[in-house]
Design a protein around this motif. Structure first.
Motif, PDB file in Angstrom:
ATOM      1  N   ARG A  68      27.911  78.019   0.420  1.00  0.00           N
ATOM      2  CA  ARG A  68      26.295  77.975   0.436  1.00  0.00           C
ATOM      3  C   ARG A  68      25.728  79.178   0.786  1.00  0.00           C
ATOM      4  NH1 ARG A  68      24.433  74.001   4.094  1.00  0.00           N
ATOM      5  NH2 ARG A  68      22.165  74.689   3.391  1.00  0.00           N
ATOM      6  N   PRO A  69      25.964  80.123  -0.287  1.00  0.00           N
ATOM      7  CA  PRO A  69      25.303  81.451   0.077  1.00  0.00           C
ATOM      8  C   PRO A  69      23.814  81.587   0.170  1.00  0.00           C
ATOM      9  CG  PRO A  69      26.292  81.720  -2.106  1.00  0.00           C
ATOM     10  CD  PRO A  69      26.735  80.357  -1.487  1.00  0.00           C
ATOM     11  N   VAL A  70      23.217  81.906   1.543  1.00  0.00           N
ATOM     12  CA  VAL A  70      21.866  82.002   1.725  1.00  0.00           C
ATOM     13  C   VAL A  70      21.606  83.516   1.980  1.00  0.00           C
ATOM     14  CG1 VAL A  70      20.021  80.804   3.156  1.00  0.00           C
ATOM     15  CG2 VAL A  70      22.097  79.544   2.220  1.00  0.00           C
ATOM     16  N   ILE A  71      20.364  83.779   1.463  1.00  0.00           N
ATOM     17  CA  ILE A  71      19.689  85.035   1.911  1.00  0.00           C
ATOM     18  C   ILE A  71      18.345  84.571   2.633  1.00  0.00           C
ATOM     19  CG2 ILE A  71      18.411  87.228   1.230  1.00  0.00           C
ATOM     20  CD1 ILE A  71      21.382  87.449   0.782  1.00  0.00           C
ATOM     21  N   ALA A  72      18.221  85.014   3.897  1.00  0.00           N
ATOM     22  CA  ALA A  72      17.146  84.784   4.622  1.00  0.00           C
ATOM     23  C   ALA A  72      16.672  86.235   4.930  1.00  0.00           C
ATOM     24  CB  ALA A  72      17.828  84.171   5.941  1.00  0.00           C
ATOM     25  N   VAL A  73      15.173  85.973   4.877  1.00  0.00           N
ATOM     26  CA  VAL A  73      14.459  87.258   5.032  1.00  0.00           C
ATOM     27  C   VAL A  73      13.385  86.816   6.244  1.00  0.00           C
ATOM     28  CG1 VAL A  73      12.550  88.873   4.050  1.00  0.00           C
ATOM     29  CG2 VAL A  73      14.534  88.066   2.619  1.00  0.00           C
ATOM     30  N   THR A  74      13.138  87.815   7.194  1.00  0.00           N
ATOM     31  CA  THR A  74      12.252  87.382   8.325  1.00  0.00           C
ATOM     32  C   THR A  74      10.715  87.337   7.840  1.00  0.00           C
ATOM     33  OG1 THR A  74      12.193  89.623   9.185  1.00  0.00           O
ATOM     34  CG2 THR A  74      13.672  88.109  10.324  1.00  0.00           C
ATOM     35  N   ARG A 134      14.042  77.788   9.971  1.00  0.00           N
ATOM     36  CA  ARG A 134      14.789  78.603  11.207  1.00  0.00           C
ATOM     37  C   ARG A 134      14.640  80.074  11.018  1.00  0.00           C
ATOM     38  NH1 ARG A 134      16.739  74.819   8.335  1.00  0.00           N
ATOM     39  NH2 ARG A 134      17.754  75.794   6.604  1.00  0.00           N
ATOM     40  N   GLY A 135      13.316  80.363  10.859  1.00  0.00           N
ATOM     41  CA  GLY A 135      13.038  81.854  11.057  1.00  0.00           C
ATOM     42  C   GLY A 135      12.820  82.609  10.084  1.00  0.00           C
ATOM     43  N   GLY A 136      12.710  82.115   8.864  1.00  0.00           N
ATOM     44  CA  GLY A 136      12.608  83.105   7.599  1.00  0.00           C
ATOM     45  C   GLY A 136      12.546  82.272   6.400  1.00  0.00           C
ATOM     46  N   TYR A 137      12.367  83.057   5.195  1.00  0.00           N
ATOM     47  CA  TYR A 137      12.317  82.594   4.153  1.00  0.00           C
ATOM     48  C   TYR A 137      13.764  82.333   3.601  1.00  0.00           C
ATOM     49  CZ  TYR A 137       7.333  84.292   4.300  1.00  0.00           C
ATOM     50  OH  TYR A 137       6.011  84.239   4.545  1.00  0.00           O
ATOM     51  N   ARG A 138      13.955  81.449   3.017  1.00  0.00           N
ATOM     52  CA  ARG A 138      15.740  81.151   3.013  1.00  0.00           C
ATOM     53  C   ARG A 138      15.682  80.990   1.121  1.00  0.00           C
ATOM     54  NH1 ARG A 138      18.260  80.081   7.503  1.00  0.00           N
ATOM     55  NH2 ARG A 138      19.924  78.806   6.447  1.00  0.00           N
ATOM     56  N   PHE A 139      16.985  81.585   0.756  1.00  0.00           N
ATOM     57  CA  PHE A 139      16.893  81.313  -0.557  1.00  0.00           C
ATOM     58  C   PHE A 139      18.503  81.050  -0.837  1.00  0.00           C
ATOM     59  CE2 PHE A 139      13.683  84.622  -0.030  1.00  0.00           C
ATOM     60  CZ  PHE A 139      12.902  84.150  -0.775  1.00  0.00           C
ATOM     61  N   ILE A 166       5.740  89.004  -3.247  1.00  0.00           N
ATOM     62  CA  ILE A 166       6.876  88.988  -4.067  1.00  0.00           C
ATOM     63  C   ILE A 166       6.367  88.335  -5.251  1.00  0.00           C
ATOM     64  CG2 ILE A 166       9.271  88.306  -4.070  1.00  0.00           C
ATOM     65  CD1 ILE A 166       8.194  90.448  -1.900  1.00  0.00           C
ATOM     66  N   ASN A 167       6.694  89.292  -6.509  1.00  0.00           N
ATOM     67  CA  ASN A 167       6.421  88.784  -7.635  1.00  0.00           C
ATOM     68  C   ASN A 167       7.775  87.967  -8.346  1.00  0.00           C
ATOM     69  OD1 ASN A 167       3.934  89.890  -7.480  1.00  0.00           O
ATOM     70  ND2 ASN A 167       4.840  91.963  -7.911  1.00  0.00           N
ATOM     71  N   THR A 168       8.810  88.560  -8.464  1.00  0.00           N
ATOM     72  CA  THR A 168       9.942  88.040  -8.992  1.00  0.00           C
ATOM     73  C   THR A 168      11.283  88.113  -8.044  1.00  0.00           C
ATOM     74  OG1 THR A 168      10.389  89.994 -10.292  1.00  0.00           O
ATOM     75  CG2 THR A 168       9.188  88.367 -11.265  1.00  0.00           C
ATOM     76  N   MET A 169      12.173  87.275  -8.468  1.00  0.00           N
ATOM     77  CA  MET A 169      13.269  87.329  -7.574  1.00  0.00           C
ATOM     78  C   MET A 169      14.359  87.021  -8.786  1.00  0.00           C
ATOM     79  SD  MET A 169      14.319  85.801  -3.906  1.00  0.00           S
ATOM     80  CE  MET A 169      15.205  86.790  -2.956  1.00  0.00           C
ATOM     81  N   ILE A 170      15.299  87.892  -9.084  1.00  0.00           N
ATOM     82  CA  ILE A 170      16.268  87.505 -10.392  1.00  0.00           C
ATOM     83  C   ILE A 170      17.747  87.585  -9.760  1.00  0.00           C
ATOM     84  CG2 ILE A 170      16.926  88.200 -12.609  1.00  0.00           C
ATOM     85  CD1 ILE A 170      14.252  89.261 -13.027  1.00  0.00           C
ATOM     86  N   PRO A 171      18.543  86.835  -9.608  1.00  0.00           N
ATOM     87  CA  PRO A 171      18.390  85.508 -10.459  1.00  0.00           C
ATOM     88  C   PRO A 171      17.398  84.453  -9.497  1.00  0.00           C
ATOM     89  CG  PRO A 171      20.514  85.815  -9.597  1.00  0.00           C
ATOM     90  CD  PRO A 171      19.863  87.001  -9.460  1.00  0.00           C
ATOM     91  N   ALA A 172      16.908  83.842  -9.836  1.00  0.00           N
ATOM     92  CA  ALA A 172      16.225  82.714  -9.123  1.00  0.00           C
ATOM     93  C   ALA A 172      17.197  81.910  -8.186  1.00  0.00           C
ATOM     94  CB  ALA A 172      15.448  81.827  -9.888  1.00  0.00           C
ATOM     95  N   ALA A 173      16.653  81.602  -7.130  1.00  0.00           N
ATOM     96  CA  ALA A 173      17.723  80.922  -6.168  1.00  0.00           C
ATOM     97  C   ALA A 173      17.812  79.526  -6.648  1.00  0.00           C
ATOM     98  CB  ALA A 173      17.180  80.820  -4.714  1.00  0.00           C
ATOM     99  N   ALA A 174      18.746  78.686  -6.434  1.00  0.00           N
ATOM    100  CA  ALA A 174      18.912  77.228  -6.651  1.00  0.00           C
ATOM    101  C   ALA A 174      18.142  76.606  -5.629  1.00  0.00           C
ATOM    102  CB  ALA A 174      20.350  76.943  -6.366  1.00  0.00           C
TER     103      ALA A 174
END
Length: 172
Positions: free
Chosen positions: A87-93, A116-121, A102-110
């Motif tokens: 389960r790869p997760v990118i977390a940004v504080t 837990r302290g952040g935006y999680r993708f 933030i306008n776009t994120m490619i590829p979009a997260a599932a």
């Protein structure tokens, strides 16, 4: 034959060292502006790259360190899996993306969430040797003065794999 000059022109116009509209100060101001722009003090350089590695993966972040207010920017994240990541997760504080749109994120997260302290993708599983490249486009809101800092962390589910500090100085 005497010196005859056109109306409004006299001998002093021909012997004056600096014309009326020009002075050494104007040239120095122009030179200073050019030097500041060329130095990169106001941004404009390619995004620097930094990475952190753990036993399962390497996380690389390319993001601007210096930018101007209102500027559109691009950041790239890359995950190189040395071993399978279920389960790869990118977390940004939140501090890092404070006053950024933030306008776009490619590829979009599932799956996208906040907790837990952040935006999680969360992304699809990665096999050993796989690479996931993520492109993020954003813009600096005019309200952001001075800059922002935080971190970007790669998780496998809830287990942290790699963390990078991130900062952005905002110049006028």
């Amino acid at each position: 034959m005497g010196d005859h000059y056109p109306d409004g022109i006299s001998e002093t116009h021909l012997t004056r060292r600096w014309p009326r509209g020009a002075s050494p100060l104007s040239f120095l101001v122009l030179a200073a502006i050019i030097l500041i722009a060329v130095s990169g003090a106001l941004g404009g350089f390619p995004n620097p790259s930094q990475s952190a590695a753990g036993p399962k993966a390497r996380l690389t972040l390319e993001a601007p360190h210096i930018a101007r207010s209102g500027m559109v920017f691009e950041m790239r994240m890359r995950i190189d899996a040395a071993r399978a990541i279920a389960r790869p997760v990118i977390a940004v504080t939140p501090r890092y993306w404070h006053e950024l749109t933030i306008n776009t994120m490619i590829p979009a997260a599932a799956d996208e969430s906040y907790g837990r302290g952040g935006y999680r993708f969360e992304y699809a599983p990665l096999a050993a040797g796989d690479t996931l490249r993520i492109k993020v486009d954003g813009q600096i809101n005019p309200a952001l003065v001075g800059g922002t800092a935080g971190r970007v962390t790669l998780y496998d589910g809830e287990t942290p794999l790699a963390t990078l500090p991130a900062r952005l100085e905002v110049r006028p």
